[in-house]
Scaffold this motif. Structure first.
Motif, PDB file in Angstrom:
ATOM      1  N   ASN A   1       0.891  -1.205   0.124  1.00 54.63           N
ATOM      2  CA  ASN A   1      -0.083  -0.080  -0.256  1.00 54.63           C
ATOM      3  C   ASN A   1       0.852   1.080   0.142  1.00 54.63           C
ATOM      4  O   ASN A   1       1.137   1.935   0.934  1.00 54.63           O
ATOM      5  CB  ASN A   1      -0.883  -0.173   1.015  1.00 54.63           C
ATOM      6  N   GLY A   2       1.515   1.410  -1.061  1.00 57.19           N
ATOM      7  CA  GLY A   2       2.417   2.900  -1.357  1.00 57.19           C
ATOM      8  C   GLY A   2       3.780   2.522  -0.626  1.00 57.19           C
ATOM      9  O   GLY A   2       4.071   1.799  -0.077  1.00 57.19           O
ATOM     10  N   SER A   3       4.931   3.122  -1.237  1.00 55.54           N
ATOM     11  CA  SER A   3       6.125   2.931  -0.693  1.00 55.54           C
ATOM     12  C   SER A   3       6.962   4.213  -0.675  1.00 55.54           C
ATOM     13  O   SER A   3       8.056   4.351  -0.713  1.00 55.54           O
ATOM     14  CB  SER A   3       6.860   2.141  -1.812  1.00 55.54           C
ATOM     15  N   ASN A   4       6.194   5.508  -0.441  1.00 58.25           N
ATOM     16  CA  ASN A   4       6.730   6.852  -0.362  1.00 58.25           C
ATOM     17  C   ASN A   4       7.219   7.200   0.918  1.00 58.25           C
ATOM     18  O   ASN A   4       7.540   8.164   1.088  1.00 58.25           O
ATOM     19  CB  ASN A   4       5.671   7.654  -0.895  1.00 58.25           C
ATOM     20  N   GLY A   5       7.203   6.466   2.073  1.00 53.75           N
ATOM     21  CA  GLY A   5       7.453   6.718   3.163  1.00 53.75           C
ATOM     22  C   GLY A   5       6.262   7.337   4.036  1.00 53.75           C
ATOM     23  O   GLY A   5       6.311   7.901   5.187  1.00 53.75           O
ATOM     24  N   ASP A   6       5.419   7.820   3.539  1.00 47.74           N
ATOM     25  CA  ASP A   6       4.117   8.317   4.068  1.00 47.74           C
ATOM     26  C   ASP A   6       3.489   7.538   4.821  1.00 47.74           C
ATOM     27  O   ASP A   6       3.573   6.196   4.571  1.00 47.74           O
ATOM     28  CB  ASP A   6       3.211   9.138   3.148  1.00 47.74           C
ATOM     29  N   LYS A   7       2.193   7.808   5.605  1.00 46.13           N
ATOM     30  CA  LYS A   7       1.449   6.798   6.148  1.00 46.13           C
ATOM     31  C   LYS A   7       0.544   6.163   5.280  1.00 46.13           C
ATOM     32  O   LYS A   7       0.301   6.606   4.003  1.00 46.13           O
ATOM     33  CB  LYS A   7       0.718   7.416   7.053  1.00 46.13           C
ATOM     34  N   LYS A   8       0.605   4.680   5.579  1.00 43.61           N
ATOM     35  CA  LYS A   8      -0.194   4.009   4.562  1.00 43.61           C
ATOM     36  C   LYS A   8      -1.665   4.166   4.816  1.00 43.61           C
ATOM     37  O   LYS A   8      -2.099   4.127   5.963  1.00 43.61           O
ATOM     38  CB  LYS A   8      -0.203   2.505   4.757  1.00 43.61           C
ATOM     39  N   LYS A   9      -2.417   4.312   3.698  1.00 42.05           N
ATOM     40  CA  LYS A   9      -3.945   4.552   3.766  1.00 42.05           C
ATOM     41  C   LYS A   9      -4.771   3.344   3.874  1.00 42.05           C
ATOM     42  O   LYS A   9      -4.233   2.524   3.047  1.00 42.05           O
ATOM     43  CB  LYS A   9      -4.358   5.574   2.812  1.00 42.05           C
ATOM     44  N   VAL A  10      -5.730   3.321   4.633  1.00 46.86           N
ATOM     45  CA  VAL A  10      -6.452   2.168   4.788  1.00 46.86           C
ATOM     46  C   VAL A  10      -7.762   2.680   4.585  1.00 46.86           C
ATOM     47  O   VAL A  10      -8.136   3.367   5.731  1.00 46.86           O
ATOM     48  CB  VAL A  10      -6.205   1.245   6.234  1.00 46.86           C
TER      49      VAL A  10
ATOM     50  N   SER B   1      -6.488  -4.030  15.622  1.00 43.44           N
ATOM     51  CA  SER B   1      -5.101  -4.170  14.962  1.00 43.44           C
ATOM     52  C   SER B   1      -4.908  -2.946  14.004  1.00 43.44           C
ATOM     53  O   SER B   1      -3.769  -2.493  14.131  1.00 43.44           O
ATOM     54  CB  SER B   1      -4.979  -5.695  14.011  1.00 43.44           C
ATOM     55  N   LEU B   2      -5.915  -2.634  13.191  1.00 39.72           N
ATOM     56  CA  LEU B   2      -5.391  -1.380  12.593  1.00 39.72           C
ATOM     57  C   LEU B   2      -5.357  -0.013  13.324  1.00 39.72           C
ATOM     58  O   LEU B   2      -4.592   0.874  13.084  1.00 39.72           O
ATOM     59  CB  LEU B   2      -6.943  -1.180  11.602  1.00 39.72           C
ATOM     60  N   THR B   3      -6.339  -0.097  14.347  1.00 39.50           N
ATOM     61  CA  THR B   3      -5.949   1.290  15.317  1.00 39.50           C
ATOM     62  C   THR B   3      -4.986   1.307  15.937  1.00 39.50           C
ATOM     63  O   THR B   3      -4.335   2.322  16.271  1.00 39.50           O
ATOM     64  CB  THR B   3      -7.304   1.520  15.924  1.00 39.50           C
ATOM     65  N   GLY B   4      -4.099   0.118  16.345  1.00 40.06           N
ATOM     66  CA  GLY B   4      -3.188   0.153  17.209  1.00 40.06           C
ATOM     67  C   GLY B   4      -1.901   0.234  16.358  1.00 40.06           C
ATOM     68  O   GLY B   4      -0.904   0.082  17.033  1.00 40.06           O
TER      69      GLY B   4
ATOM     70  N   GLY C   1       1.935   4.066  11.473  1.00 38.55           N
ATOM     71  CA  GLY C   1       2.214   4.155  10.326  1.00 38.55           C
ATOM     72  C   GLY C   1       1.081   4.149   9.230  1.00 38.55           C
ATOM     73  O   GLY C   1       1.154   3.774   8.278  1.00 38.55           O
ATOM     74  N   LEU C   2      -0.286   3.865   9.889  1.00 37.41           N
ATOM     75  CA  LEU C   2      -1.303   3.803   8.997  1.00 37.41           C
ATOM     76  C   LEU C   2      -2.333   4.809   9.243  1.00 37.41           C
ATOM     77  O   LEU C   2      -2.492   5.485  10.543  1.00 37.41           O
ATOM     78  CB  LEU C   2      -2.235   2.509   9.510  1.00 37.41           C
ATOM     79  N   ASP C   3      -2.948   5.188   8.118  1.00 41.32           N
ATOM     80  CA  ASP C   3      -3.834   6.590   8.145  1.00 41.32           C
ATOM     81  C   ASP C   3      -5.162   5.781   7.895  1.00 41.32           C
ATOM     82  O   ASP C   3      -5.425   5.454   6.751  1.00 41.32           O
ATOM     83  CB  ASP C   3      -3.587   7.551   7.304  1.00 41.32           C
ATOM     84  N   VAL C   4      -6.032   5.535   8.862  1.00 38.02           N
ATOM     85  CA  VAL C   4      -7.432   4.787   8.706  1.00 38.02           C
ATOM     86  C   VAL C   4      -8.315   5.952   8.393  1.00 38.02           C
ATOM     87  O   VAL C   4      -8.462   6.949   9.230  1.00 38.02           O
ATOM     88  CB  VAL C   4      -7.881   3.972  10.071  1.00 38.02           C
ATOM     89  N   SER C   5      -9.120   5.757   7.338  1.00 39.45           N
ATOM     90  CA  SER C   5      -9.847   6.715   6.900  1.00 39.45           C
ATOM     91  C   SER C   5     -11.001   5.952   6.436  1.00 39.45           C
ATOM     92  O   SER C   5     -11.322   4.844   6.319  1.00 39.45           O
ATOM     93  CB  SER C   5      -9.329   7.718   5.828  1.00 39.45           C
ATOM     94  N   ASP C   6     -12.180   6.803   6.424  1.00 44.14           N
ATOM     95  CA  ASP C   6     -13.323   6.373   5.865  1.00 44.14           C
ATOM     96  C   ASP C   6     -13.753   6.084   4.401  1.00 44.14           C
ATOM     97  O   ASP C   6     -13.751   7.134   3.672  1.00 44.14           O
ATOM     98  CB  ASP C   6     -14.525   7.219   6.363  1.00 44.14           C
ATOM     99  N   ALA C   7     -14.022   4.845   4.077  1.00 43.76           N
ATOM    100  CA  ALA C   7     -14.065   4.569   2.504  1.00 43.76           C
ATOM    101  C   ALA C   7     -15.412   4.748   2.152  1.00 43.76           C
ATOM    102  O   ALA C   7     -16.004   4.444   1.043  1.00 43.76           O
ATOM    103  CB  ALA C   7     -13.312   3.378   2.223  1.00 43.76           C
ATOM    104  N   THR C   8     -16.489   4.918   2.843  1.00 52.03           N
ATOM    105  CA  THR C   8     -18.178   4.784   2.569  1.00 52.03           C
ATOM    106  C   THR C   8     -18.314   5.699   1.610  1.00 52.03           C
ATOM    107  O   THR C   8     -18.978   5.277   0.619  1.00 52.03           O
ATOM    108  CB  THR C   8     -18.788   5.276   3.966  1.00 52.03           C
ATOM    109  N   PRO C   9     -17.960   7.090   1.577  1.00 55.15           N
ATOM    110  CA  PRO C   9     -18.410   7.684   0.399  1.00 55.15           C
ATOM    111  C   PRO C   9     -17.789   7.245  -0.994  1.00 55.15           C
ATOM    112  O   PRO C   9     -18.445   7.365  -1.868  1.00 55.15           O
ATOM    113  CB  PRO C   9     -17.720   9.420   0.832  1.00 55.15           C
TER     114      PRO C   9
END
Length: 186
Positions: free
Chosen positions: A84-93, A119-122, A125-133
């Motif tokens: 899920n990306g490799s640019n060093g930023d947080k990975k979006k989920v 597991s995700l929230t803990g 390096g992960l950016d958990v966002s809402d995919a509903t829209p």
């Protein structure tokens, strides 16, 4: 209210798969973590992705209650972080936030999904966002055949309501009868 996860399962598999984790990666891998029977149901689709599909592979993970699915969650986390990306930023989920637990209610997805949420929230390096829209927008686009079926179903529903159900409700109300939902639907 309907659940977006159920709509997505119906769209992808033609079947509702409750208490199931579905992970789609940017690279086209699809991971499904579910009970043994659900994995057996989906086994026929492994290795048979259609030509031109954005899904390149299907990996089935069977629930493991003995370790609380820790190994399965680790496999899913590896897929998220590695692909899920490799640019060093947080990975979006992207997750369906309305189906996550809150202070008022437990997770709609049951203990399997609750464990994945933890597991995700803990994880760092992960950016958990809402995919509903985005999922709503994707599911709103219909082909001509789907639009035709929707028109036919709305006409049929209207006729059933006008000529059957409403008349029956009026009879029950006018007669002051006590009728159960089961009797009314029969």
């Amino acid at each position: 209210p309907y659940l977006k996860s159920v709509v997505l399962h119906q769209y992808l598999f033609g079947w509702e798969l409750p208490d199931t984790i579905l992970l789609l990666t940017e690279t086209g891998d699809c991971f499904v973590l579910a009970a043994k029977k659900k994995c057996e149901f989906l086994e026929a689709a492994v290795g048979k992705t259609p030509t031109g599909s954005s899904i390149i592979g299907l990996t089935l993970l069977t629930r493991n209650k003995s370790d609380g699915n820790a190994e399965n969650y680790e496999t899913l986390m590896e897929a998220v972080t590695a692909k899920n990306g490799s640019n060093g930023d947080k990975k979006k989920v992207g997750v369906l936030m309305k189906e996550w637990p809150s202070e008022k209610r437990e997770s709609i997805g049951g203990p399997l999904v609750s464990g994945w949420e933890k597991s995700l929230t803990g994880a760092d390096g992960l950016d958990v966002s809402d995919a509903t829209p985005g999922l709503s927008l994707f599911m709103s686009i219909k082909e001509e055949s789907e639009l035709d079926l929707m028109k036919k179903s709305s006409v049929l529903s209207n006729k059933i309501l006008k000529h059957g159900f409403i008349k029956r409700i009026e009879e029950v109300i006018d007669s002051e009868l006590n009728v159960t939902h089961t009797q009314l639907s029969g």
